[in-house]
Design a protein around this motif. Structure first.
Motif, PDB file in Angstrom:
ATOM      1  N   UNK A 132     -21.525  -1.148  57.229  1.00 52.63           N
ATOM      2  CA  UNK A 132     -20.468  -0.078  58.555  1.00 52.63           C
ATOM      3  C   UNK A 132     -20.616   1.976  57.318  1.00 52.63           C
ATOM      4  N   UNK A 133     -20.821   1.574  56.635  1.00 52.50           N
ATOM      5  CA  UNK A 133     -20.658   2.700  55.461  1.00 52.50           C
ATOM      6  C   UNK A 133     -21.190   3.809  55.933  1.00 52.50           C
ATOM      7  N   UNK A 134     -22.730   3.214  56.823  1.00 53.05           N
ATOM      8  CA  UNK A 134     -23.636   3.970  57.053  1.00 53.05           C
ATOM      9  C   UNK A 134     -23.773   4.753  57.821  1.00 53.05           C
ATOM     10  N   UNK A 135     -23.073   4.360  59.092  1.00 54.18           N
ATOM     11  CA  UNK A 135     -22.729   4.572  60.179  1.00 54.18           C
ATOM     12  C   UNK A 135     -23.729   4.461  61.304  1.00 54.18           C
ATOM     13  N   UNK A 136     -23.719   2.918  61.098  1.00 51.02           N
ATOM     14  CA  UNK A 136     -24.424   2.001  61.996  1.00 51.02           C
ATOM     15  C   UNK A 136     -23.813   2.549  63.422  1.00 51.02           C
ATOM     16  N   UNK A 137     -22.314   1.683  63.105  1.00 53.55           N
ATOM     17  CA  UNK A 137     -21.109   2.332  63.949  1.00 53.55           C
ATOM     18  C   UNK A 137     -20.923   2.946  65.192  1.00 53.55           C
ATOM     19  N   UNK A 138     -21.683   4.722  64.505  1.00 56.87           N
ATOM     20  CA  UNK A 138     -21.133   5.891  65.379  1.00 56.87           C
ATOM     21  C   UNK A 138     -22.761   5.854  65.979  1.00 56.87           C
ATOM     22  N   UNK A 139     -23.960   5.228  65.353  1.00 56.55           N
ATOM     23  CA  UNK A 139     -25.366   5.398  65.953  1.00 56.55           C
ATOM     24  C   UNK A 139     -25.880   4.490  66.870  1.00 56.55           C
TER      25      UNK A 139
ATOM     26  N   UNK B 258     -33.808  10.612  69.670  1.00 61.89           N
ATOM     27  CA  UNK B 258     -34.393  11.592  68.018  1.00 61.89           C
ATOM     28  C   UNK B 258     -33.101  11.883  66.951  1.00 61.89           C
ATOM     29  N   UNK B 259     -32.559  13.080  67.707  1.00 58.65           N
ATOM     30  CA  UNK B 259     -32.144  14.651  67.843  1.00 58.65           C
ATOM     31  C   UNK B 259     -30.512  13.664  67.355  1.00 58.65           C
ATOM     32  N   UNK B 260     -30.462  12.770  68.478  1.00 61.09           N
ATOM     33  CA  UNK B 260     -28.849  11.642  67.950  1.00 61.09           C
ATOM     34  C   UNK B 260     -29.182  11.286  66.787  1.00 61.09           C
ATOM     35  N   UNK B 261     -29.960  10.400  66.671  1.00 58.41           N
ATOM     36  CA  UNK B 261     -29.671   9.910  64.846  1.00 58.41           C
ATOM     37  C   UNK B 261     -30.250  11.029  63.629  1.00 58.41           C
ATOM     38  N   UNK B 262     -30.956  11.913  64.027  1.00 60.09           N
ATOM     39  CA  UNK B 262     -30.627  12.991  62.742  1.00 60.09           C
ATOM     40  C   UNK B 262     -29.497  13.410  62.801  1.00 60.09           C
ATOM     41  N   UNK B 263     -28.815  13.799  63.577  1.00 57.93           N
ATOM     42  CA  UNK B 263     -27.015  14.037  63.857  1.00 57.93           C
ATOM     43  C   UNK B 263     -25.951  13.035  63.042  1.00 57.93           C
ATOM     44  N   UNK B 264     -26.742  12.242  62.939  1.00 60.62           N
ATOM     45  CA  UNK B 264     -26.049  10.775  63.144  1.00 60.62           C
ATOM     46  C   UNK B 264     -26.375  10.334  61.063  1.00 60.62           C
ATOM     47  N   UNK B 265     -26.611  10.888  60.984  1.00 57.33           N
ATOM     48  CA  UNK B 265     -28.104  10.822  59.789  1.00 57.33           C
ATOM     49  C   UNK B 265     -27.551  12.013  58.817  1.00 57.33           C
ATOM     50  N   UNK B 266     -26.909  13.073  59.733  1.00 55.19           N
ATOM     51  CA  UNK B 266     -26.512  14.231  59.188  1.00 55.19           C
ATOM     52  C   UNK B 266     -25.353  13.811  58.595  1.00 55.19           C
ATOM     53  N   UNK B 267     -24.158  14.128  59.703  1.00 54.87           N
ATOM     54  CA  UNK B 267     -22.478  13.612  59.525  1.00 54.87           C
ATOM     55  C   UNK B 267     -22.378  13.014  58.210  1.00 54.87           C
ATOM     56  N   UNK B 268     -23.757  11.011  58.269  1.00 58.37           N
ATOM     57  CA  UNK B 268     -22.810  10.594  57.695  1.00 58.37           C
ATOM     58  C   UNK B 268     -23.145  10.741  55.756  1.00 58.37           C
ATOM     59  N   UNK B 269     -23.853  11.522  56.330  1.00 59.60           N
ATOM     60  CA  UNK B 269     -23.999  12.186  54.334  1.00 59.60           C
ATOM     61  C   UNK B 269     -23.685  13.569  54.144  1.00 59.60           C
ATOM     62  N   UNK B 270     -22.879  13.543  54.574  1.00 63.19           N
ATOM     63  CA  UNK B 270     -21.604  14.723  55.054  1.00 63.19           C
ATOM     64  C   UNK B 270     -20.346  13.931  54.220  1.00 63.19           C
ATOM     65  N   UNK B 271     -20.281  12.968  55.362  1.00 67.41           N
ATOM     66  CA  UNK B 271     -19.528  12.280  55.409  1.00 67.41           C
ATOM     67  C   UNK B 271     -19.701  11.367  53.549  1.00 67.41           C
ATOM     68  N   UNK B 272     -20.510  10.539  53.327  1.00 70.34           N
ATOM     69  CA  UNK B 272     -20.299  10.039  51.941  1.00 70.34           C
ATOM     70  C   UNK B 272     -20.783  10.950  51.105  1.00 70.34           C
ATOM     71  N   UNK B 273     -21.101  12.049  51.119  1.00 69.63           N
ATOM     72  CA  UNK B 273     -20.580  13.404  49.865  1.00 69.63           C
ATOM     73  C   UNK B 273     -19.670  13.610  49.372  1.00 69.63           C
TER      74      UNK B 273
END
Lengths: 196, 172
Positions: free
Chosen positions: B76-83, B105-120
């Motif tokens: 759940x902390x992987x951004x899967x829910x939002x993705x 594709x752009x949505x996946x990248x956006x979710x991934x980047x937002x989640x990485x910012x969240x994790x960091x």
């Protein structure tokens, strides 16, 4: 809608989100406190095996569940009738769907005062709907996790009850999707109702 | 409510449910020992070490560890829910195949980047003040992320509509 209007809408949404988040953070317990009797009614209807007593204790919404009948855990073991167990979620956790719902409804670009008033009116059943489908089932799901763990410790598998399935669905992101879609549906309905 | 809105809501809700149940078929062990360290953990650790080299962060399975903090990435902390939400919404919108693929594709990248910012960000929050972690993790971050993703979705639907209007004009 032109780019400037979209930008303004986004800025409005951000301000509304921030205002609601801060209001929820500092005074959200009062709203949740008002909803407690509703949570109890829904929890009892959804479980039909417990008397529900739900309170706010410190920063948590605590569900004291008194079993009306023996609740089976494993074929040999059950929770005796009359015994009380508890589960909890944090108040902030309970507020998340409410903040999302009202961010959608208040950000929606209403055309006139009539539409704005309709949106405010529809937000009440929308709030009750997302409240009924989130907190009570999450509290019941937490109880079920305890039963599942007890069964696992006894080396048995137990069928996953609906409350647990729903809790997992909502915890995975469903409690964000539900208010977002409910908000969108409410706004679409109001647009339809106020069409000249 | 018009039929298009109803159709969008129904498809998005059904797809979200399907993604959710498929995701729960992936064993916890696969997520914590393979996917989380490789897809999320190392990238987040590199970011932290680049921003603050003195932290000397390492990754062990699903945990990002330094001397002062340990952040566990769990289901759940992987951004899967939002993705899942965004993908379900993009498919449910019913745009052309090209628009849907670009959105995905752009949505996946956006979710991934937002989640990485969240994790960091959460890592630094734990390090700075642990008491701030629960409200930020449970309350502020999820609602803000939903808002940002809604913004992405709005921008994408606008792009789709503009493109379709332009194509219709050319055909006319």
């Amino acid at each position: 809608m032109n780019n400037k209007a979209i930008g303004l809408l986004a800025a409005k949404g951000l301000v509304i989100w921030l205002a609601l988040s801060l209001a929820g953070f500092f005074a959200g317990d009062k709203l949740i406190n008002t909803l407690l009797p509703f949570y109890e009614t829904v929890t009892e209807s959804a479980s039909n095996g417990y008397i529900a007593n739900i309170k706010i204790v410190e920063d948590d919404v605590v569900f004291y569940a008194t079993a009306l009948t023996a609740q089976p855990i494993t074929p040999e073991r059950s929770l005796p009738a009359g015994s009380t167990i508890q589960s909890s979620i944090s108040v902030l956790h309970a507020l998340v769907p409410i903040v999302i719902l009202f961010t959608v409804i208040l950000t929606w670009p209403a055309n006139c005062l009539k539409q704005r008033l309709y949106l405010l009116a529809i937000s009440i059943p929308a709030l009750l709907f997302i409240s009924a489908t989130s907190v009570p089932i999450q509290l019941l799901g937490q109880l079920e996790i305890g039963f599942q763990n007890a069964a696992l410790q006894a080396g048995l598998s137990r069928d996953e009850p609906f409350a647990l399935t729903w809790m997992l669905l909502t915890e995975g992101g469903g409690r964000w999707l539900l208010p977002a879609l409910t908000g969108l549906a409410s706004c679409a309905l109001v647009v339809k109702l106020t069409k000249p | 409510m018009d039929f298009q809105t109803f159709r969008f809501i129904a498809i998005a809700a059904i797809l979200y449910g399907a993604f959710h149940f498929a995701y729960h078929k992936v064993p916890d062990e696969v997520l914590s020992t393979k996917i989380y360290p490789n897809v999320i953990g190392h990238f987040a650790a590199n970011t932290i070490n680049t921003l603050t080299p003195d932290r000397n962060v390492t990754v062990k399975d699903h945990a990002i560890i330094s001397k002062a903090a340990k952040l566990n990435i769990v289901r759940g902390c992987d951004g899967s829910g939002v993705w899942f939400m965004l993908t379900a919404a993009i498919v449910g919108f019913g745009a052309s195949v090209r628009h849907t693929i670009v959105g995905f594709v752009l949505g996946t990248l956006t979710v991934y980047l937002i989640n990485q910012v969240r994790i960091v960000g959460l890592f630094y929050v734990i390090e700075y003040n642990r008491a701030w972690f629960p409200p930020i993790h449970t309350y502020y971050a999820p609602t803000l992320i939903i808002f940002l993703i809604a913004g992405f979705f709005l921008a994408w639907t606008r792009w789709c509509s503009k493109d379709e209007i332009a194509t219709d004009s050319k055909e006319a």
